[in-house]
Design an enzyme around this catalytic site. Sequence first.
Site, PDB file in Angstrom:
ATOM      1  N   GLU A 145       0.828  -1.299  -0.061  1.00  0.00           N
ATOM      2  CA  GLU A 145       0.024  -0.096   0.064  1.00  0.00           C
ATOM      3  C   GLU A 145       0.793   1.166   0.010  1.00  0.00           C
ATOM      4  OE1 GLU A 145      -2.886   0.290  -0.420  1.00  0.00           O
ATOM      5  OE2 GLU A 145      -3.875  -1.677  -0.108  1.00  0.00           O
ATOM      6  N   GLU A 193       7.520 -22.030   7.765  1.00  0.00           N
ATOM      7  CA  GLU A 193       7.611 -21.119   8.741  1.00  0.00           C
ATOM      8  C   GLU A 193       8.755 -21.580   9.828  1.00  0.00           C
ATOM      9  OE1 GLU A 193       5.120 -21.994  12.398  1.00  0.00           O
ATOM     10  OE2 GLU A 193       3.925 -20.899  10.966  1.00  0.00           O
TER      11      GLU A 193
END
Length: 302
Positions: free
Chosen positions: A85, A116
Amino acid sequence: MREQLATMTTEAYRPELADIDRLPTLDIARFMNAEDATVTTAVAARLPEIAAAIDGVTARMARGGRLIYAGAGTAGRLGILDASECPPTFNTDPAQVVGLIAGGPTAVVSAVEGAEDREDAAREDLHALALTADDVVVGISASGRTPYAVAAVRHARALGALTVGLSCNEDSALAAAADHGIEVVVGPETLTGSTRLKAGTAQKLVLNMISTITMIKLGKTYGNLMVDLRASNEKLKARAHRIVSLATGARDESVGTALADNDGEVKNSILTLLASVDAPTAARLLQDAHGHLRKALEAAAA
């Protein structure tokens, strides 16, 4: 691992919710809404730590460093969301704010099993970015123990980069590994261990602060106006026109002319109108002021 999970607030079981699946929809919605309302209080308790981290991020980025988020699963996706963004909102180069997720781009939309847990992948991902001491790495992990996030912070710190550890459990390995530890303890989730809920909301709020306040400090805004936005579509072009109008009080025709003269650059257009200078002069003043519109206006008035 089971012993570790048993000690984490984010993994705690709430026996009072054992029959939540039998409740009316509205009652469940009310309960979740009430739970979400507690998140802002938990974030508020960590504002001093958040502010200190932001000041560190701002100092590094002011000298050319990058802001890099690193996480797995929901945490990694939130980092990528915040990073993605920044270019349209603040006209940053896509390489200035970067989101890394365990498992790579595929993991944004699909689970990548075991990703992960790969500490080596975190180091490889940062190596691919040619990390420097001017950069900032923000490790994001609700549990505060995710190997990918912890390894990213440890590796970055060893290279001299500034590090931030954002988690939702106290005494986390992630916070301990970072220069700035931010532990927003939101308590047990409505669904046991589903940290995309309150923990995810808390992380999103903190990431909003980190990127937004950093950009404010770097001169990417004028007051609360997004004067560095990139007008890449019709909606944003209309928003650019409105921002120039709000900042200057000029008539539509003058705003349109200023935007045309300054190739659509909002900040330059405002300076042109408020300081009564031409486009080349506005560009020079802003360059001398390192992009800070207020400083450029002060220089024009001197």
